[in-house]
Design a protein around this motif. Structure first.
Motif, short mmCIF file in Angstrom:
data_model
loop_
_atom_site.label_atom_id
_atom_site.label_comp_id
_atom_site.label_asym_id
_atom_site.label_seq_id
_atom_site.Cartn_x
_atom_site.Cartn_y
_atom_site.Cartn_z
N PHE A 1 9.72 14.08 3.51
CA PHE A 1 8.04 14.14 3.50
C PHE A 1 7.90 12.41 4.50
O PHE A 1 7.95 11.64 4.17
N LEU A 2 7.37 12.61 5.17
CA LEU A 2 6.27 10.95 5.85
C LEU A 2 5.45 10.51 5.38
O LEU A 2 4.19 11.63 5.39
N LEU A 3 5.11 9.85 4.50
CA LEU A 3 3.50 9.33 4.78
C LEU A 3 3.42 7.93 5.21
O LEU A 3 4.57 7.67 5.71
N ARG A 4 2.10 7.71 5.44
CA ARG A 4 1.30 7.03 6.31
C ARG A 4 0.19 6.67 5.83
O ARG A 4 -0.45 7.19 5.10
N ALA A 5 0.03 6.00 4.96
CA ALA A 5 -1.09 4.52 4.63
C ALA A 5 -1.61 3.77 5.64
O ALA A 5 -1.31 3.10 6.31
N ASN A 6 -3.08 3.97 5.78
CA ASN A 6 -4.07 4.35 6.74
C ASN A 6 -5.01 2.53 6.59
O ASN A 6 -5.54 2.96 5.60
N ILE A 7 -4.12 1.24 7.56
CA ILE A 7 -4.27 0.59 6.22
C ILE A 7 -5.39 -0.58 7.40
O ILE A 7 -5.55 -1.14 8.23
N ALA A 8 -6.50 -0.68 6.71
CA ALA A 8 -8.22 -1.46 7.77
C ALA A 8 -7.48 -2.78 8.28
O ALA A 8 -6.68 -3.70 7.20
N LEU B 1 -3.46 -0.89 10.88
CA LEU B 1 -2.09 -1.27 10.63
C LEU B 1 -1.88 0.28 10.00
O LEU B 1 -2.48 0.45 9.32
N TYR B 2 -0.78 0.61 10.46
CA TYR B 2 -0.20 1.83 9.64
C TYR B 2 1.20 1.63 8.94
O TYR B 2 1.62 1.16 9.79
N ALA B 3 1.05 1.78 7.61
CA ALA B 3 2.91 1.64 6.98
C ALA B 3 3.31 3.07 6.95
O ALA B 3 2.50 3.91 5.82
N TYR B 4 4.54 3.53 6.75
CA TYR B 4 5.45 4.42 6.60
C TYR B 4 6.19 4.28 6.04
O TYR B 4 6.80 3.60 5.54
N ALA B 5 6.75 5.76 5.32
CA ALA B 5 8.02 5.73 4.17
C ALA B 5 8.39 6.85 4.14
O ALA B 5 7.36 7.32 4.51
N THR B 6 9.20 7.17 3.17
CA THR B 6 9.46 8.99 3.40
C THR B 6 9.80 9.27 1.82
O THR B 6 9.12 8.44 1.69
N ASP C 1 0.56 -1.36 0.33
CA ASP C 1 -0.19 0.02 0.03
C ASP C 1 0.84 1.42 -0.13
O ASP C 1 0.67 2.27 -0.17
N ILE C 2 1.98 1.54 0.98
CA ILE C 2 2.60 2.58 0.84
C ILE C 2 3.15 3.01 -0.26
O ILE C 2 3.52 3.91 -0.46
N ALA C 3 4.11 1.58 -1.58
CA ALA C 3 4.81 1.90 -2.05
C ALA C 3 3.38 2.49 -3.63
O ALA C 3 4.36 2.78 -3.95
N ARG C 4 1.97 1.98 -3.12
CA ARG C 4 1.33 2.37 -3.65
C ARG C 4 1.25 3.96 -3.90
O ARG C 4 1.18 4.77 -4.82
N ILE C 5 1.21 5.00 -3.01
CA ILE C 5 1.06 6.28 -2.74
C ILE C 5 2.78 6.11 -3.59
O ILE C 5 2.28 7.80 -3.78
N VAL C 6 3.77 6.05 -2.73
CA VAL C 6 4.97 6.53 -3.53
C VAL C 6 5.14 7.28 -4.49
O VAL C 6 5.15 8.55 -5.16
N GLN C 7 5.31 5.85 -5.52
CA GLN C 7 4.72 5.38 -6.81
C GLN C 7 3.51 6.53 -7.94
O GLN C 7 3.97 7.35 -8.56
N ALA C 8 2.65 6.74 -6.97
CA ALA C 8 1.10 7.83 -7.90
C ALA C 8 1.61 9.08 -7.79
O ALA C 8 1.39 9.89 -7.96
N LEU C 9 2.29 9.50 -6.13
CA LEU C 9 2.72 11.01 -6.40
C LEU C 9 3.83 11.13 -7.01
O LEU C 9 4.23 11.55 -7.69
#
Length: 222
Positions: free
Chosen positions: A210-217, A195-200, A2-10
């Protein structure tokens, strides 16, 4: 994940903005405009309706000394109201401005929220020759962009600037050393079952600022 998809989309959003900046900055009419500003180049290439269609919220054409030759700045979350930003005065950018005279792209935090930015030197269409200034484009991480990224990645996310650690929520502040030391995604379970997944994510100087956090149910990953 999930967090990798956010980084890739940005990263894709920034890449799209960078390509727009390249198209408009490496242009014979832009090169002429930097010496003798006229409405021709702006009217045919960077009219407000065209900028809005490309989701460009900030556009600055600057001379080599930082003088602002033309600018456009509005906030899509305020009905495209014209706004001002401390980092982008309307008369002249400081010689030390991080986007002036540099080819840079990344994430920038402003007083109106985070913005994706790209800066390119103004050159002839051939790409050869002495630069005559800079073209800077920006796109706020507006409600539209946030919604599109969440829909595309199917992940709800939050982000903060690490340089302003006092703005971090207590949970993230307590985890800061672990988060910045992690070489990949950092996963943290919460008492509420998430679950929180983090990446910079890098800033315009390629620093992981910048700190990104994916919020995963929890039921998604169980």
């Amino acid at each position: 994940d999930d967090i990798a998809r956010i980084v890739q989309a940005l990263s894709r959003e920034i890449s799209t903005l960078h390509q727009l900046a390249l198209n408009w900055s490496q242009h014979d009419e832009a090169y002429d405009f930097a010496v003798s500003p006229t409405n021709g180049f702006v009217g045919s290439n960077m009219a407000p309706e065209r900028l809005r269609a490309n989701h460009v919220d900030l556009a600055y054409l600057c001379g080599t000394g930082g003088e602002v030759l033309w600018h456009f700045l509005e906030d899509p979350d305020r009905g495209h109201e014209q706004v001002s930003l401390q980092m982008f005065p309307t008369k002249e950018l400081d010689q030390g401005h991080p986007l002036l005279g540099e080819e840079r792209s990344g994430l920038l935090l402003t007083e109106l929220g985070p913005m994706l930015v790209s800066s390119r030197p103004i050159l002839p269409a051939s790409g050869a020759g002495e630069t005559r200034g800079s073209l800077i484009l920006g796109r706020f991480l507006s409600k539209r962009v946030d919604a599109e990224l969440s829909a595309l990645t199917r992940v709800d996310f939050d982000f903060w600037q690490l340089a302003g650690q006092e703005q971090l929520p207590p949970t993230e502040r307590a985890l800061l050393d672990d988060l910045t030391a992690a070489t990949g995604a950092f996963i943290q379970a919460t008492p509420s079952g998430e679950l929180y997944a983090y990446a910079t994510f890098p800033d315009i100087a390629s620093r992981p600022n910048f700190l990104l956090r994916a919020n995963i149910a929890r039921d998604i990953v169980s």
